[in-house]
Design a protein around this motif. Sequence first.
Motif, short mmCIF file in Angstrom:
data_model
loop_
_atom_site.label_atom_id
_atom_site.label_comp_id
_atom_site.label_asym_id
_atom_site.label_seq_id
_atom_site.Cartn_x
_atom_site.Cartn_y
_atom_site.Cartn_z
N GLN A 771 0.83 -1.21 0.00
CA GLN A 771 0.00 0.00 0.00
C GLN A 771 0.87 1.26 0.00
O GLN A 771 0.56 2.27 0.63
N LEU A 805 -6.14 -2.70 -4.18
CA LEU A 805 -6.56 -4.10 -4.22
C LEU A 805 -6.99 -4.50 -5.63
O LEU A 805 -6.63 -5.58 -6.12
N ASP A 809 -5.13 -7.19 -8.51
CA ASP A 809 -5.80 -8.19 -9.36
C ASP A 809 -5.44 -7.97 -10.83
O ASP A 809 -5.14 -8.92 -11.56
#
Length: 817
Positions: A771, A805, A809
């Motif tokens: 992050q 997030l 992916d």
Amino acid sequence: LNYQHWRERVHPDDIKMAELALQQAIDTRTTYEPTFRIVTSTNEIRYIQAGAQVSYDKVGHAVRVVGINRDVTEQRELEQTLRFAKRAADAASAAKSEFLANMSHEIRTPMNAVLGMLQLVQHSELTRQQHDYVSKAEMAAKSLLGLLNDILDFSKIDAGKLELDLHPFQLETLMRELAVMLATNVHNKNIEVIFDLDPAIPYLIEGDEQRLRQVLLNLAGNAIKFTSDGHVIVSVLCHEIKQNQVSLTVSISDTGIGISEEQSRKIFQGFMQAESSTSRRFGGTGLGLAITKRLVDLMGSELQLSSQVGQGSRFWFELTLNIIEMNNTLFTIDLQGKNILIVDDSKMSRRIISKTLTAHGAYVNEAGNSKQAINLIEQSINATHQYDVIIMDWRMPGMNGLDTTQHIQQMFEEDNAPAIIMLTAYGSEVLKQSKQYRQQPFVSMLSKPVTANLMLEAVQQAINGVHTPLGPHTIEHLALESVRVLVVEDNQLNRQVIDELLRLQGALVTLAKGGVEGVEWITQSDKSFDIVIMDMQMPDMDGLEATRLIRADGRFDDLPILAMTANASLADKALCLEAGMNEHIGKPIDMTLLLPCMLTLLGRDPITSEPIEQTLLLDSQTHKDDVLENPESILRRFGGERAFFIDVKHHFAIEMSEQLALLTHAFEQGDNNAMSITAHTIKGTASNIGAKRLAAFAEQLERSVKNADSVDASDYLSQMQGHINDSLHMLDTFFPDEAISTNEVDKSQYLPIESIEADKKVKLMTLLVEQNLEAIDYLESMLTNVAADKQWLRLSRQVSQLEFLDAIDTLTSIMKE
């Protein structure tokens, strides 16, 4: 005494060292002064410090040693103790530094992400009230980040290296920001937080605004934490003004648990709390007051305390600050001749608000409850001196503020009622309760604590007829408000879609990833549900078997279970009803069909968001061979939430990439069961997003596998990939992503996307997982002079909007390919 006598007394472990030192003293003709141990006749070990000279004969041979032996045992033990203490202190200091460094990394990163998201939200379309909420959330987040920086600077305070940053600031602005932060601390406590600000305080003063905010937040936050009933007063009084300087007395008093005289002497020490029980009842490190005291010392003042156990506490200090500007020439409020009624069960709150309004010329009456307020209003009607404004507290014994407001409005003819300002620390509850009224029952709402100027502004706006709307989304009817729904669905994307759609209608949603987990949620957890939405086909346990197990437990005979599946045939519906389900609805998820069905099962009046004729018209405009359904029909199923659908579209691309990989593997292994499950998943997901042709092809493959028809793997995989690509292309056409449409470039002038090295992708993945906001600049440098395709552009958009997030992916899919 001879040499042997001396040697027998030396500790065996020290003999070699002592004799070597003696030999060196003889050879070099120096002083003999080693430290060694001896063993006394009582077998006690003592440390000896020798100090002796060696005597020589005429030919230079050593004949004797003459000197003293000093017992230094106690000194040696003390030194050893000090060495151990120093090691322990060094270890503690190192542990503290490591802790602060780790805390900095762990908290700064998500806090920066929070600030980034809030900034992005402010650039989107918001109502006035939503923009106000977001800006206040940003202020609170910035303050939290500032507090983190202050805590991490604790070592600087210890070392005396922290310096104040003096600059002009408005105390009014500081207090408004403080009010937002304190409002989140109060939560559901039965306490009033009151600001008492002297109107004589200069408009613009010079000081360290951030440090003063931290001091006030620490002291007021502590007061709220240790007060369960009563009030907390933050007071700033103007003590003296002379020679362009103002002396302020700042105090925070409460009606909390108080502090004993013994504990008050050590409460300003670091990591200390007033009593051992507070660490269990209230939590915290006990560091706040230590930092606060040192910051007040830096400001040239002294933090003082007066308190009694059970009777509350008062912290105060005095500040002398430079005056930059005495009066706010741009904003003056005159309430001469205005009648104002204050309705509040807190006498202290009434007194302070009344003092503010009276100082600006208003005539003020006070009421401690709704009954007194109604009596005063009746008297004013009969005496023909109607109130111009009523300031109404919401939470009062007996009739609350909203009910009192409605009663007052009924006492007057239409549009003749006084303007009412709602004053509360429970904003969300007030808004929720106000939904039952057709019109907003008050002209504006102020959240406690409130500053004097903010109150004056609200009163002036109310007198001038300025109405502060709550926004259309705040008071709309939520069809599923407070309905507890369990969604049992194995596909992650479908879970996300239905979760969001149900929450938009006010439902309380719990998600289960499969039939086994769904049965456990119902039969073994302590949660109760109003309705269950059950997918039919799931890998671990299908919906039919899960329903049978639920019905086998007699406690859940009346629990409504709604089947949801991509197979919408009559035979499937019959199987659902036979297993014990109450109703059956097909995929894709359409809220205009799902919502009335759910309401019917819940025993409520069904509603429709638009006429059935319009629904049929939209569906009829989609031809059999079209790649997508009618775009309006797709968007309608998603509640008209275009931004939400675009987000789902990105997830759909990732999901199809993964499902295609699973299907390829199933073909390679010749696993018909896996082929059927994957095809069914693709069909349901494609139907849900409106990819009509892809869903039909996946259904054909599922049917072929079940019927054991001959299947050409390469042909089917090639066609499946083509249908997926067509679907994504059409989705991007009808629902364009701004990041993609504004970043189209002449790819002939750029390097191919394949030129990006694998190690750069790995580093980017590491930054995303951590992050770390450095990912934004790093990805931008990666894509410099590179012709990015749609996946990389999607990744760039996700990273720039801090959707880490989702970005993980997308990058995972890119790296797999």
